[in-house]
Design a protein around this motif. Structure first.
Motif, PDB file in Angstrom:
ATOM      1  N   TRP A  43       0.820  -1.207   0.000  1.00 19.55           N
ATOM      2  CA  TRP A  43       0.000   0.000   0.000  1.00 19.55           C
ATOM      3  C   TRP A  43       0.858   1.263   0.000  1.00 19.55           C
ATOM      4  CZ3 TRP A  43      -1.978   3.482   4.077  1.00 19.55           C
ATOM      5  CH2 TRP A  43      -3.136   4.173   3.687  1.00 19.55           C
ATOM      6  N   PHE A  44       2.008   1.210   0.683  1.00 18.33           N
ATOM      7  CA  PHE A  44       2.905   2.362   0.785  1.00 18.33           C
ATOM      8  C   PHE A  44       3.886   2.464  -0.389  1.00 18.33           C
ATOM      9  CE2 PHE A  44       2.082   2.276   5.508  1.00 18.33           C
ATOM     10  CZ  PHE A  44       1.585   3.562   5.600  1.00 18.33           C
ATOM     11  N   LYS A  45       3.727   1.608  -1.393  1.00 19.51           N
ATOM     12  CA  LYS A  45       4.681   1.605  -2.514  1.00 19.51           C
ATOM     13  C   LYS A  45       4.853   2.975  -3.155  1.00 19.51           C
ATOM     14  CE  LYS A  45       5.003  -3.047  -4.508  1.00 19.51           C
ATOM     15  NZ  LYS A  45       4.572  -3.889  -5.640  1.00 19.51           N
ATOM     16  N   GLY A  46       3.778   3.737  -3.176  1.00 20.35           N
ATOM     17  CA  GLY A  46       3.843   5.056  -3.797  1.00 20.35           C
ATOM     18  C   GLY A  46       4.810   6.001  -3.120  1.00 20.35           C
ATOM     19  N   GLU A  47       5.145   5.737  -1.852  1.00 12.40           N
ATOM     20  CA  GLU A  47       6.086   6.586  -1.118  1.00 12.40           C
ATOM     21  C   GLU A  47       7.526   6.094  -1.236  1.00 12.40           C
ATOM     22  OE1 GLU A  47       5.042   7.524   2.921  1.00 12.40           O
ATOM     23  OE2 GLU A  47       2.902   7.298   2.539  1.00 12.40           O
ATOM     24  N   MET A  48       7.718   4.960  -1.915  1.00  9.26           N
ATOM     25  CA  MET A  48       9.054   4.375  -1.995  1.00  9.26           C
ATOM     26  C   MET A  48       9.773   4.812  -3.270  1.00  9.26           C
ATOM     27  SD  MET A  48       8.314   0.389  -1.023  1.00  9.26           S
ATOM     28  CE  MET A  48       7.209  -0.089   0.308  1.00  9.26           C
ATOM     29  N   PRO A  49      11.058   5.185  -3.157  1.00  2.35           N
ATOM     30  CA  PRO A  49      11.871   5.328  -4.371  1.00  2.35           C
ATOM     31  C   PRO A  49      11.959   3.959  -5.048  1.00  2.35           C
ATOM     32  CG  PRO A  49      12.993   6.230  -2.442  1.00  2.35           C
ATOM     33  CD  PRO A  49      11.811   5.485  -1.932  1.00  2.35           C
ATOM     34  N   ALA A  50      12.052   3.939  -6.358  1.00  2.80           N
ATOM     35  CA  ALA A  50      12.044   2.671  -7.099  1.00  2.80           C
ATOM     36  C   ALA A  50      13.133   1.717  -6.621  1.00  2.80           C
ATOM     37  CB  ALA A  50      12.201   2.936  -8.594  1.00  2.80           C
ATOM     38  N   PRO A  54      12.676  -3.317  -3.738  1.00  4.89           N
ATOM     39  CA  PRO A  54      13.135  -4.661  -3.350  1.00  4.89           C
ATOM     40  C   PRO A  54      13.846  -4.703  -2.006  1.00  4.89           C
ATOM     41  CG  PRO A  54      14.641  -3.735  -4.946  1.00  4.89           C
ATOM     42  CD  PRO A  54      13.500  -2.759  -4.835  1.00  4.89           C
ATOM     43  N   VAL A  55      14.121  -3.535  -1.411  1.00  3.86           N
ATOM     44  CA  VAL A  55      14.851  -3.492  -0.137  1.00  3.86           C
ATOM     45  C   VAL A  55      13.900  -3.587   1.047  1.00  3.86           C
ATOM     46  CG1 VAL A  55      16.352  -2.088   1.337  1.00  3.86           C
ATOM     47  CG2 VAL A  55      16.757  -2.185  -1.141  1.00  3.86           C
ATOM     48  N   TYR A  56      12.764  -2.875   0.974  1.00  5.58           N
ATOM     49  CA  TYR A  56      11.854  -2.843   2.114  1.00  5.58           C
ATOM     50  C   TYR A  56      11.366  -4.228   2.557  1.00  5.58           C
ATOM     51  CZ  TYR A  56      11.454   2.199   2.748  1.00  5.58           C
ATOM     52  OH  TYR A  56      11.708   3.504   3.054  1.00  5.58           O
ATOM     53  N   PRO A  57      11.094  -5.179   1.640  1.00  7.89           N
ATOM     54  CA  PRO A  57      10.661  -6.500   2.094  1.00  7.89           C
ATOM     55  C   PRO A  57      11.677  -7.216   2.973  1.00  7.89           C
ATOM     56  CG  PRO A  57      10.177  -6.231  -0.223  1.00  7.89           C
ATOM     57  CD  PRO A  57      11.010  -5.064   0.171  1.00  7.89           C
ATOM     58  N   ALA A  58      12.953  -6.842   2.855  1.00  8.61           N
ATOM     59  CA  ALA A  58      13.988  -7.517   3.648  1.00  8.61           C
ATOM     60  C   ALA A  58      14.044  -7.011   5.079  1.00  8.61           C
ATOM     61  CB  ALA A  58      15.348  -7.327   2.980  1.00  8.61           C
ATOM     62  N   ILE A  59      13.410  -5.869   5.348  1.00  6.64           N
ATOM     63  CA  ILE A  59      13.505  -5.283   6.689  1.00  6.64           C
ATOM     64  C   ILE A  59      12.906  -6.206   7.742  1.00  6.64           C
ATOM     65  CG2 ILE A  59      12.671  -3.394   8.150  1.00  6.64           C
ATOM     66  CD1 ILE A  59      12.925  -1.556   5.723  1.00  6.64           C
ATOM     67  N   THR A 105       7.611   5.926   7.041  1.00  8.23           N
ATOM     68  CA  THR A 105       8.641   5.944   8.086  1.00  8.23           C
ATOM     69  C   THR A 105       8.088   5.459   9.419  1.00  8.23           C
ATOM     70  OG1 THR A 105       9.782   7.780   7.003  1.00  8.23           O
ATOM     71  CG2 THR A 105      10.308   7.372   9.317  1.00  8.23           C
ATOM     72  N   GLN A 106       6.918   5.973   9.804  1.00  2.09           N
ATOM     73  CA  GLN A 106       6.296   5.546  11.058  1.00  2.09           C
ATOM     74  C   GLN A 106       5.963   4.060  11.014  1.00  2.09           C
ATOM     75  OE1 GLN A 106       2.857   8.047  11.539  1.00  2.09           O
ATOM     76  NE2 GLN A 106       4.066   9.926  11.843  1.00  2.09           N
ATOM     77  N   PHE A 107       5.456   3.628   9.861  1.00  2.10           N
ATOM     78  CA  PHE A 107       5.078   2.222   9.747  1.00  2.10           C
ATOM     79  C   PHE A 107       6.290   1.307   9.889  1.00  2.10           C
ATOM     80  CE2 PHE A 107       4.571  -1.676   7.376  1.00  2.10           C
ATOM     81  CZ  PHE A 107       3.424  -2.189   7.951  1.00  2.10           C
ATOM     82  N   VAL A 108       7.387   1.631   9.201  1.00  2.00           N
ATOM     83  CA  VAL A 108       8.577   0.776   9.247  1.00  2.00           C
ATOM     84  C   VAL A 108       9.136   0.705  10.662  1.00  2.00           C
ATOM     85  CG1 VAL A 108      10.965   0.556   8.469  1.00  2.00           C
ATOM     86  CG2 VAL A 108       9.167   1.042   6.811  1.00  2.00           C
ATOM     87  N   ALA A 109       9.120   1.831  11.389  1.00  2.00           N
ATOM     88  CA  ALA A 109       9.619   1.827  12.770  1.00  2.00           C
ATOM     89  C   ALA A 109       8.806   0.860  13.637  1.00  2.00           C
ATOM     90  CB  ALA A 109       9.562   3.238  13.350  1.00  2.00           C
TER      91      ALA A 109
END
Length: 416
Positions: A43-50, A54-59, A105-109
């Motif tokens: 859902w937050f893909k629109g806020e991600m740099p391209a 592939p990096v965010y799923p690894a968090i 940012t809030q979500f990832v934290a």
């Protein structure tokens, strides 16, 4: 409450019920956290740099493996019950933060906090179930409790799917997930207040602190540590990678519709949850033969999915084979969930469970990044290759391993 965690009983009693309930609800929350994490990142893909897609799923997996190792070691130092209190507090706060986060940012934290909590709880849960449950109920308890991860993921994805079908905003769906999770955590807190500490852990710690005492048993044939780590690493890498890439990240990488994403996650986890009911029979099935069946079956069931890749997400036949493949994935999860705690000594059981999980999750994180750049066809072929790795580990254990079904831990430790 300091419980006895009865060593010789074969009957299921109140202490066993509290331990099982506590572990099961923790795994249920893992399913909620993972599903909410993947769906929200989509859902937050629109806020991600391209370059970060592939990096965010690894968090999540990265933080989870850190929790595995750190809290696994702490569980061997301070006990299983104390770790439950710490980890539950972490994912309670994290889950609520995920529900109300207003930006990426809030979500990832919050996601980081929740994943560390559920990951950290896993070694302690497996250790506690193995040590407290009677030998003739141990396999059943391990498989059924951990199957609640699949149940949680299926329930959470069902909520997201219903929200999409009824045009409820995803922000509101996250609030519903957070409220449901809070209710489950409340029940878990009550169970953990009354559950016992592992008597085997208490005895092993006391014995290790006595001057001149050793926890080493005497026996004939021993299974060397390197072989146990090799086999558990191979089947662990195979199961975690194949489950995660198919049940969650296939949807994240190749789809944008929240209905399609939640449908794939839900069907996959329903298949896994259905197969988890095999836990009722696990105390009657040999571990070695079932390990072989699970990984070879998983590899074979990937083949028709590869041929159906052009209709991913839209073909009923695809969903049928997805369901079947996830059943074999759950069978694989079941056997490794039993073997991991059974093949290490009580004094360092949670530490080594954490280590094996770190090995598997490290491979998973690497595969997440690699697979993003693959076409759907090669993405699925990669999954088949990981199933072959698991089958190789299963064959090795079938030839060189020991049968652990129904064997008391004291007897097992003589071979370790």
């Amino acid at each position: 409450m300091m419980g006895t965690g009865s060593l010789g009983e074969t009957r299921w009693n109140r202490e066993h019920t509290l331990t099982f309930l506590s572990a099961s609800l923790g795994f249920l929350m893992w399913g909620f956290v993972t599903t909410m994490g993947v769906a929200s990142l989509s859902w937050f893909k629109g806020e991600m740099p391209a370059y970060m897609i592939p990096v965010y799923p690894a968090i999540g997996p990265l933080v989870l493996l850190i929790g595995n190792q750190v809290m696994g070691r702490i569980a061997d130092l301070v006990g299983r019950r104390r770790v439950f209190v710490i980890t539950m507090s972490l994912y309670a706060v994290g889950l609520l933060g995920m529900a109300v986060a207003g930006n990426l940012t809030q979500f990832v934290a919050a996601y980081v906090l929740a994943e560390f909590g559920v990951g950290g709880e896993e070694p302690a849960s497996l250790a506690a179930l193995t040590e407290i449950m009677p030998a003739n109920h141990r396999g059943k308890a391990l498989v059924l409790a951990t199957n609640f991860d699949n149940v949680g993921a299926a329930l959470a994805s069902g909520i997201v799917l219903a929200a999409g079908l009824y045009s409820i905003g995803f922000g509101e769906a996250r609030i519903i997930l957070g409220a449901a999770g809070a209710a489950v955590i409340g029940v878990a807190a009550l169970a953990r207040h009354s559950m016992p500490e592992s008597s085997r852990w208490l005895m092993a710690r006391e014995k290790s602190m006595e001057p001149g005492k050793s926890t080493q048993a005497t026996a004939g044939r021993r299974i060397p540590l390197w072989l146990r780590l090799l086999v558990l690493g191979a089947i662990g890498i195979s199961q975690i990678v194949t489950y995660g890439l198919i049940a969650f990240y296939l949807a994240y990488y190749y789809y944008t519709s929240i209905i399609t994403i939640s449908s794939i996650i839900m069907i996959a986890n329903l298949g896994a949850a259905a197969a988890g009911l095999i836990g009722f029979a696990m105390d009657r099935i040999g571990r070695k033969g079932f390990t072989l069946f699970s990984y070879i079956g998983g590899a074979l069931s990937m083949i028709p999915i590869i041929f159906l890749y052009k209709s991913l997400g839209s073909s009923i036949l695809f969903y049928v084979f997805l369901f079947i493949n996830m059943m074999f994935s759950e069978f694989s999860w079941a056997v490794r969930t039993m073997l991991e705690p059974e093949l290490f000594k009580t004094i360092d059981r949670a530490t080594f469970i954490g280590l094996v999980r770190v090995i598997a999750w490290s491979a998973y994180i690497s595969s997440l990044y690699l697979s993003y750049y693959l076409s759907e066809y090669y993405y699925l072929v990669l999954n088949l290759a990981f199933y072959v790795l698991g089958a190789a580990g299963a064959i090795t254990w079938f030839i060189a391993g020991i049968e652990t079904k129904g064997t008391p831990l004291e007897k097992l430790e003589e071979s370790l």
